[in-house]
Design a protein around this motif. Sequence first.
Motif, PDB file in Angstrom:
ATOM      1  N   HIS A  13       0.830  -1.189   0.000  1.00  0.00           N
ATOM      2  CA  HIS A  13       0.000   0.000   0.000  1.00  0.00           C
ATOM      3  C   HIS A  13       0.867   1.242   0.000  1.00  0.00           C
ATOM      4  N   SER A  14       0.271   2.310  -0.461  1.00  0.00           N
ATOM      5  CA  SER A  14       0.874   3.633  -0.398  1.00  0.00           C
ATOM      6  C   SER A  14      -0.214   4.563   0.117  1.00  0.00           C
ATOM      7  N   PRO A  15       0.095   5.810   0.328  1.00  0.00           N
ATOM      8  CA  PRO A  15      -0.945   6.713   0.830  1.00  0.00           C
ATOM      9  C   PRO A  15      -2.177   6.810  -0.079  1.00  0.00           C
ATOM     10  N   THR A  16      -2.025   6.507  -1.356  1.00  0.00           N
ATOM     11  CA  THR A  16      -3.149   6.667  -2.285  1.00  0.00           C
ATOM     12  C   THR A  16      -3.717   5.367  -2.840  1.00  0.00           C
ATOM     13  N   SER A  17      -3.063   4.225  -2.607  1.00  0.00           N
ATOM     14  CA  SER A  17      -3.568   2.992  -3.212  1.00  0.00           C
ATOM     15  C   SER A  17      -3.105   1.752  -2.467  1.00  0.00           C
ATOM     16  N   SER A  18      -3.713   0.633  -2.833  1.00  0.00           N
ATOM     17  CA  SER A  18      -3.345  -0.686  -2.327  1.00  0.00           C
ATOM     18  C   SER A  18      -3.320  -1.622  -3.528  1.00  0.00           C
ATOM     19  N   LEU A  19      -2.394  -2.575  -3.519  1.00  0.00           N
ATOM     20  CA  LEU A  19      -2.233  -3.447  -4.679  1.00  0.00           C
ATOM     21  C   LEU A  19      -1.787  -4.832  -4.223  1.00  0.00           C
ATOM     22  N   VAL A  67       9.429  -8.337  -0.668  1.00  0.00           N
ATOM     23  CA  VAL A  67       8.836  -8.165   0.660  1.00  0.00           C
ATOM     24  C   VAL A  67       9.783  -7.388   1.576  1.00  0.00           C
ATOM     25  N   THR A  68      11.069  -7.695   1.523  1.00  0.00           N
ATOM     26  CA  THR A  68      12.049  -6.975   2.330  1.00  0.00           C
ATOM     27  C   THR A  68      12.050  -5.493   1.984  1.00  0.00           C
ATOM     28  N   ALA A  69      12.051  -5.173   0.701  1.00  0.00           N
ATOM     29  CA  ALA A  69      12.035  -3.778   0.267  1.00  0.00           C
ATOM     30  C   ALA A  69      10.750  -3.081   0.714  1.00  0.00           C
ATOM     31  N   ALA A  70       9.621  -3.766   0.583  1.00  0.00           N
ATOM     32  CA  ALA A  70       8.343  -3.182   0.985  1.00  0.00           C
ATOM     33  C   ALA A  70       8.295  -2.944   2.499  1.00  0.00           C
ATOM     34  N   LYS A  71       8.816  -3.878   3.282  1.00  0.00           N
ATOM     35  CA  LYS A  71       8.885  -3.693   4.736  1.00  0.00           C
ATOM     36  C   LYS A  71       9.747  -2.496   5.085  1.00  0.00           C
ATOM     37  N   THR A  72      10.918  -2.416   4.478  1.00  0.00           N
ATOM     38  CA  THR A  72      11.853  -1.320   4.737  1.00  0.00           C
ATOM     39  C   THR A  72      11.200   0.032   4.432  1.00  0.00           C
ATOM     40  N   ALA A  73      10.419   0.079   3.355  1.00  0.00           N
ATOM     41  CA  ALA A  73       9.781   1.333   2.939  1.00  0.00           C
ATOM     42  C   ALA A  73       8.448   1.589   3.658  1.00  0.00           C
ATOM     43  N   GLY A  74       8.011   0.645   4.496  1.00  0.00           N
ATOM     44  CA  GLY A  74       6.747   0.805   5.200  1.00  0.00           C
ATOM     45  C   GLY A  74       5.528   0.659   4.299  1.00  0.00           C
ATOM     46  N   LEU A  75       5.649  -0.159   3.262  1.00  0.00           N
ATOM     47  CA  LEU A  75       4.581  -0.324   2.277  1.00  0.00           C
ATOM     48  C   LEU A  75       3.848  -1.660   2.378  1.00  0.00           C
ATOM     49  N   LEU A  76       4.247  -2.497   3.317  1.00  0.00           N
ATOM     50  CA  LEU A  76       3.657  -3.824   3.417  1.00  0.00           C
ATOM     51  C   LEU A  76       2.456  -3.791   4.354  1.00  0.00           C
TER      52      LEU A  76
END
Length: 77
Positions: A13-19, A67-76
Amino acid sequence: MSDERFPFPVRVHSPTSSLIVSTAWDAVEYLKRWPGKRGRDYRIALQHCLDALDGLRSPRTAQVSFVTAAKTAGLLL
């Protein structure tokens, strides 16, 4: 070029969407418009996903890096 499915889908997810990301191709497309910081984990995830598309890495390895990148970026989710 191979586009095998990840062992399980990943919801980001991001502030504007989920995928839901289900394949290395989906991951590369999401990484192209990555809303988070593009640091080391991002670069590794992008390379591993591209390698998976070329059959040089497994979809599982690409997924773990994504998944690691998404966790690091707070997007998971």
